[in-house]
Each structure stands twice: as structure tokens, then as C-alpha cells.
Design a protein around this motif. Structure first.
Motif, PDB file in Angstrom:
ATOM      1  N   SER A   1      -9.758  21.808   0.778  1.00 57.66           N
ATOM      2  CA  SER A   1      -9.066  21.782   2.497  1.00 57.66           C
ATOM      3  C   SER A   1      -7.720  20.663   2.266  1.00 57.66           C
ATOM      4  O   SER A   1      -6.931  20.079   2.850  1.00 57.66           O
ATOM      5  CB  SER A   1      -9.877  21.245   3.291  1.00 57.66           C
ATOM      6  OG  SER A   1     -10.490  20.196   2.770  1.00 57.66           O
ATOM      7  N   CYS A   2      -7.985  19.891   0.755  1.00 53.10           N
ATOM      8  CA  CYS A   2      -6.786  19.027   0.229  1.00 53.10           C
ATOM      9  C   CYS A   2      -5.652  19.285   0.481  1.00 53.10           C
ATOM     10  O   CYS A   2      -5.240  20.711   0.830  1.00 53.10           O
ATOM     11  CB  CYS A   2      -7.725  18.490  -1.274  1.00 53.10           C
ATOM     12  SG  CYS A   2      -7.071  19.668  -2.406  1.00 53.10           S
ATOM     13  N   VAL A   3      -4.895  18.783   0.645  1.00 52.41           N
ATOM     14  CA  VAL A   3      -3.812  18.507   1.166  1.00 52.41           C
ATOM     15  C   VAL A   3      -2.445  20.075  -0.275  1.00 52.41           C
ATOM     16  O   VAL A   3      -1.870  20.203  -0.508  1.00 52.41           O
ATOM     17  CB  VAL A   3      -2.588  17.377   0.706  1.00 52.41           C
ATOM     18  CG1 VAL A   3      -1.416  17.719   1.169  1.00 52.41           C
ATOM     19  CG2 VAL A   3      -2.877  16.647   1.825  1.00 52.41           C
TER      20      VAL A   3
ATOM     21  N   GLU B   1     -19.662  10.989  -5.305  1.00 57.88           N
ATOM     22  CA  GLU B   1     -18.747  11.713  -4.287  1.00 57.88           C
ATOM     23  C   GLU B   1     -17.379  11.276  -4.480  1.00 57.88           C
ATOM     24  O   GLU B   1     -16.763  10.356  -4.421  1.00 57.88           O
ATOM     25  CB  GLU B   1     -19.657  11.347  -3.125  1.00 57.88           C
ATOM     26  CG  GLU B   1     -18.085  13.024  -2.201  1.00 57.88           C
ATOM     27  CD  GLU B   1     -18.610  12.426  -0.391  1.00 57.88           C
ATOM     28  OE1 GLU B   1     -19.597  12.869  -0.460  1.00 57.88           O
ATOM     29  OE2 GLU B   1     -18.513  11.174  -0.151  1.00 57.88           O
ATOM     30  N   VAL B   2     -16.628  12.808  -4.975  1.00 59.03           N
ATOM     31  CA  VAL B   2     -15.529  12.369  -4.950  1.00 59.03           C
ATOM     32  C   VAL B   2     -14.481  12.797  -4.186  1.00 59.03           C
ATOM     33  O   VAL B   2     -14.674  14.377  -4.421  1.00 59.03           O
ATOM     34  CB  VAL B   2     -15.157  13.234  -6.803  1.00 59.03           C
ATOM     35  CG1 VAL B   2     -13.466  12.830  -6.723  1.00 59.03           C
ATOM     36  CG2 VAL B   2     -15.615  12.477  -8.107  1.00 59.03           C
ATOM     37  N   ASP B   3     -14.092  12.824  -3.264  1.00 57.33           N
ATOM     38  CA  ASP B   3     -12.888  13.156  -2.149  1.00 57.33           C
ATOM     39  C   ASP B   3     -11.751  13.277  -2.409  1.00 57.33           C
ATOM     40  O   ASP B   3     -11.267  12.803  -2.865  1.00 57.33           O
ATOM     41  CB  ASP B   3     -13.499  11.969  -1.206  1.00 57.33           C
ATOM     42  CG  ASP B   3     -12.551  12.482   0.488  1.00 57.33           C
ATOM     43  OD1 ASP B   3     -12.521  13.598  -0.005  1.00 57.33           O
ATOM     44  OD2 ASP B   3     -13.151  11.988   1.523  1.00 57.33           O
ATOM     45  N   LEU B   4     -11.383  14.794  -2.736  1.00 57.36           N
ATOM     46  CA  LEU B   4      -9.957  15.170  -3.108  1.00 57.36           C
ATOM     47  C   LEU B   4      -9.332  15.590  -1.658  1.00 57.36           C
ATOM     48  O   LEU B   4      -8.216  15.514  -1.328  1.00 57.36           O
ATOM     49  CB  LEU B   4     -10.525  16.361  -3.584  1.00 57.36           C
ATOM     50  CG  LEU B   4     -10.516  16.572  -5.070  1.00 57.36           C
ATOM     51  CD1 LEU B   4     -12.411  16.250  -5.677  1.00 57.36           C
ATOM     52  CD2 LEU B   4     -10.503  17.993  -6.022  1.00 57.36           C
ATOM     53  N   ALA B   5      -9.867  14.769  -0.660  1.00 58.25           N
ATOM     54  CA  ALA B   5      -8.872  15.282   0.323  1.00 58.25           C
ATOM     55  C   ALA B   5      -7.098  15.058   0.752  1.00 58.25           C
ATOM     56  O   ALA B   5      -6.674  15.681   1.379  1.00 58.25           O
ATOM     57  CB  ALA B   5      -9.665  14.711   2.256  1.00 58.25           C
ATOM     58  N   ASP B   6      -7.150  13.610   0.189  1.00 57.94           N
ATOM     59  CA  ASP B   6      -5.486  13.444   0.223  1.00 57.94           C
ATOM     60  C   ASP B   6      -4.839  14.024  -0.830  1.00 57.94           C
ATOM     61  O   ASP B   6      -3.160  13.794  -1.066  1.00 57.94           O
ATOM     62  CB  ASP B   6      -5.085  11.870   0.799  1.00 57.94           C
ATOM     63  CG  ASP B   6      -5.878  11.922   1.771  1.00 57.94           C
ATOM     64  OD1 ASP B   6      -5.742  12.331   2.911  1.00 57.94           O
ATOM     65  OD2 ASP B   6      -6.700  10.794   1.853  1.00 57.94           O
ATOM     66  N   LEU B   7      -5.978  14.393  -1.817  1.00 59.98           N
ATOM     67  CA  LEU B   7      -4.554  14.855  -3.578  1.00 59.98           C
ATOM     68  C   LEU B   7      -3.303  15.930  -3.383  1.00 59.98           C
ATOM     69  O   LEU B   7      -4.115  16.609  -2.483  1.00 59.98           O
ATOM     70  CB  LEU B   7      -5.840  15.067  -4.351  1.00 59.98           C
ATOM     71  CG  LEU B   7      -5.195  14.815  -5.937  1.00 59.98           C
ATOM     72  CD1 LEU B   7      -5.364  13.104  -6.280  1.00 59.98           C
ATOM     73  CD2 LEU B   7      -6.879  15.357  -6.686  1.00 59.98           C
ATOM     74  N   LYS B   8      -2.441  15.165  -3.381  1.00 59.78           N
ATOM     75  CA  LYS B   8      -1.450  16.473  -3.353  1.00 59.78           C
ATOM     76  C   LYS B   8      -1.210  17.024  -5.207  1.00 59.78           C
ATOM     77  O   LYS B   8      -1.344  16.667  -6.365  1.00 59.78           O
ATOM     78  CB  LYS B   8      -0.238  16.158  -3.253  1.00 59.78           C
ATOM     79  CG  LYS B   8      -0.147  14.904  -1.557  1.00 59.78           C
ATOM     80  CD  LYS B   8       0.786  14.287  -1.527  1.00 59.78           C
ATOM     81  CE  LYS B   8       1.202  13.897  -0.129  1.00 59.78           C
ATOM     82  NZ  LYS B   8       2.018  13.398   0.067  1.00 59.78           N
TER      83      LYS B   8
END
Length: 210
Positions: free
Chosen positions: A116-118, A148-155
Motif C-alpha cells: 500500500s505504500c505510495v 519494524e520498517v514502515d514503507l507507507a510514504d516511500l516513493k
């Protein structure tokens, strides 16, 4: 943190021959416990019990209650020697821990929001993980099961480096103290075309190695 216990017995019969007999005749795994200002101690653990514990990812980075002939010590799993061709553990190393003394441990990385990341959902990129685990230093009481590594905002075209990770309180990454050259990329988002080219190059490299 998950609590783990493991039963063991002290052993005096040492050497390669003794280790082979343990594995063959008693289904035991030879091991050693060291550190904590005590002499190293040779032990054996039941192969079935150890293998069951190893199925849990957290076992590799958790404090283990090791009961040696009924006397309990707190240890960390530091090394495993596996059979080169069979799914069998040949030897295990455990390190004693001391309250108030920092330990250095490899803990797994858990990646979240990959799909779901950008960069993936909106830009059609692909996730490339560069590191499956991370070496951290902390007091035993602060030892995490994972980071934990959160990729949510990664482009697409962006990366997360070691210094970008959100660490639990009291946990540090020792390699970052060595300078910017050690701030390695943990994960990055690549465009589909670039990713395909990278896969092709990797395949060619494997063929050349063969």
C-alpha cells in the motif's frame, strides 16, 4: 518479548567422536555456554526441543531461560552450525547475559505497508529489501523481538537507510557510530523497468559464477 526455555545437560565427554555419538545415539545436539565472567561449559540439548524453538523467529533474538541440570541461566543464541546437506543442527553456541550489561544481537526486520505504500500502489514500483536483519545493541531488558520498517510514504526512487529506522527506547545501531559510509540502505522502491533490469543483471551474474 516471547519467553523461551530450553533444557540442557552438562557433559564431560568432549571431542568430535563424543559429539557424533550424542547426535547419533541420543538425538542430542552438542552445545557450549560462555561469557558472563564464568568458564565456558559444554552441554547437550535435545534435538527435538531445539528444533521446535528454532521454528519461532523470535528465538534467535530473545533471552532464553537455559536450564542446565536444573540450574537456570539466561542466555542468547549466538551461533548455529548446521549440516551442509541435511536439515540438522550440528552445534549451538549460547552466550550468558548479565543484567545491566549491554548485548549485541541480530534482530529481524519486519516490513509493513509494502503493497500500500505510495511507490507501489500509486506509482507501480517494486519493493527491494536490502537487509533481512539488523545488528543492534541494548540492555537485555530492552531487547526487541524485531524492528519494524514502515514503507507507507516511500516513493519510487526513494530508500530508507539505517538512520531512518525508528528504534525502540534504549536500542542503538552500533555501525552508525562508524560514520556515514555505514548508513546502509535497508529498503528501496524501484521503477518496474529498473527493477526488471536489476533482476536480469543478477541472473547474468549467477550464470557467470556457475
Amino acid at each position: 518479548m516471547v519467553d523461551f526455555t530450553l533444557n540442557a545437560n552438562a557433559r564431560d565427554d568432549l571431542g568430535k567422536g563424543a559429539s557424533r555419538r550424542l547426535r547419533r545415539n541420543a538425538d542430542l545436539v552438542p552445545a557450549i555456554v560462555y561469557g558472563g565472567n564464568k568458564e565456558p561449559q559444554s552441554i547437550s540439548v535435545a534435538a527435538r526441543e531445539l528444533n521446535k524453538a528454532l521454528e519461532n523467529e523470535a528465538f534467535y533474538s530473545s533471552i532464553i531461560g537455559l536450564s542446565i541440570d536444573g540450574k537456570k541461566e539466561e542466555v542468547l543464541l549466538k551461533a548455529l552450525q548446521r549440516h551442509p546437506a541435511k536439515p540438522r543442527v550440528m552445534h549451538a553456541d549460547f552466550q550468558r547475559i548479565v543484567a545491566g550489561q549491554k548485548v549485541t544481537v541480530h534482530v529481524p526486520l519486519h516490513f509493513i505497508n509494502e503493497d500500500s505504500c505510495v511507490g507501489v500502489k500509486q506509482e507501480g514500483g517494486m519493493v527491494f529489501r536490502n537487509l533481512p536483519e539488523l545488528e543492534v545493541s541494548c540492555l537485555p531488558k530492552d531487547l526487541p523481538d524485531f524492528i519494524e520498517v514502515d514503507l507507507a510514504d516511500l516513493k519510487v526512487g526513494q530508500s530508507l537507510h539505517l538512520a531512518d529506522l525508528k528504534l525502540p527506547k534504549g536500542v542503538v545501531i552500533p555501525s552508525l557510530a562508524l560514520g556515514d559510509d555505514h548508513n546502509l540502505p535497508v529498503v528501496n522502491i524501484m521503477a518496474q523497468r529498473t527493477a526488471a533490469a536489476a533482476d536480469a543483471d543478477a541472473g547474468e551474474g549467477e550464470e557467470s559464477a556457475e
